[in-house]
Design an enzyme around this catalytic site. Structure first.
Site, PDB file in Angstrom:
ATOM      1  N   SER A   1      18.747  11.408  85.597  1.00 52.10           N
ATOM      2  CA  SER A   1      17.942  10.385  84.698  1.00 52.10           C
ATOM      3  C   SER A   1      17.370   9.252  85.782  1.00 52.10           C
ATOM      4  CB  SER A   1      19.275   9.868  83.998  1.00 52.10           C
ATOM      5  OG  SER A   1      17.632   8.815  83.324  1.00 52.10           O
TER       6      SER A   1
ATOM      7  N   TYR B   1      25.727   3.728  81.448  1.00 49.97           N
ATOM      8  CA  TYR B   1      25.014   4.927  81.024  1.00 49.97           C
ATOM      9  C   TYR B   1      24.266   5.359  82.649  1.00 49.97           C
ATOM     10  CZ  TYR B   1      21.461   8.702  80.240  1.00 49.97           C
ATOM     11  OH  TYR B   1      20.368   9.620  80.131  1.00 49.97           O
TER      12      TYR B   1
END
Length: 248
Positions: free
Chosen positions: A134, A147
């Site tokens: 990401s 995360y």
């Protein structure tokens, strides 16, 4: 020769779109996920080219079974490590440990465990690994400590794995998306549909289908080429400035 892709997290978002794209392209598709009903629906849609397997990325025994599938399903040419979880974007002290532990086990431990058991087959077939990281791996934001940390791990794991697989012919790519509108966003907003809709209002975000096409492109590059990492964003997304706290 018909090729086979194993897609984790095939029940929604990038995974489901990729299952459809690769099936349409003539590949066999193994789709894993925790939601059996979603897998059944996808199997009914895609037919005999799709093998649905209910697998939790936190179950080492089930992940090991994926390396022992019989032919032709066992002849895996591409592992798409797509499955992933994220907590709502709350600061670390306010997030329950059980949620954080589930995310780490899924995004890091499960991904590494599955990749490790499938490497012999991928080496045998001079295959490919695509890991979903990401932009959070590269750009910090409030509420993203765990995360983003897992996605930074995935990025670095991908790059170092290339070193371990030097000379085997296996390609490894870290894909690092920005804003994409999928069910995943609902998780980040704590299930608040209005907040999810507002996030993407009037900005033309990326879609799951955009990423399925990217994965298809990566899979069909000449075998002597390796994309080490690829970061992508919608045109209407860019970077924010630094946060500054002023006393008084």
């Amino acid at each position: 020769m018909t090729k086979t892709i194993l897609i984790t997290g095939a029940t929604s978002g990038f995974g489901r779109a990729s299952a459809r794209r690769f099936a349409a392209g003539g590949w066999r598709v193994i789709g894993t996920g925790r939601r059996a009903d979603r897998l059944k629906e996808l199997a009914e849609e895609l037919g005999d080219v799709f093998l649905p397997l209910e697998v939790d990325m936190r179950d080492p025994e089930a992940l090991g079974d994926l390396a022992r599938l019989s032919a032709p399903w066992g002849d895996i040419d591409l592992l798409l490590n797509n499955a992933g979880l994220a907590p709502p974007t709350t600061p670390l002290p306010e997030t329950e440990w059980s949620k954080l532990d589930q995310i780490i086990e899924t995004n890091v431990t499960g991904l590494v465990a599955l990749t490790r058991v499938l490497i012999p087959k991928l080496v045998e077939r001079k295959g490919q690994i695509i890991n979903l990281s990401s932009v959070a791996a590269n750009y910090p934001y409030k509420g993203g400590a765990v995360y983003a940390g897992t996605k930074a791990f995935v990025r670095q794991f991908s790059l170092d794995l290339r070193c371990d697989l030097e000379g085997t012919g296996v390609r490894v790519t870290s894909v690092e998306p920005g804003m994409a509108e999928t069910e995943f966003t609902l998780v980040r907003t704590g299930g608040d549909q209005s907040a999810s809709d507002a996030l993407y209002s009037n900005m033309n975000p990326m879609t799951a289908e955009d990423h399925a096409e990217l994965f298809w492109w990566l899979a069909n590059l000449p075998p002597h080429l390796n994309i080490n990492s690829i970061e992508l964003m919608p045109v209407n997304q860019s970077w924010a400035g630094f946060a500054v706290h002023r006393e008084g």
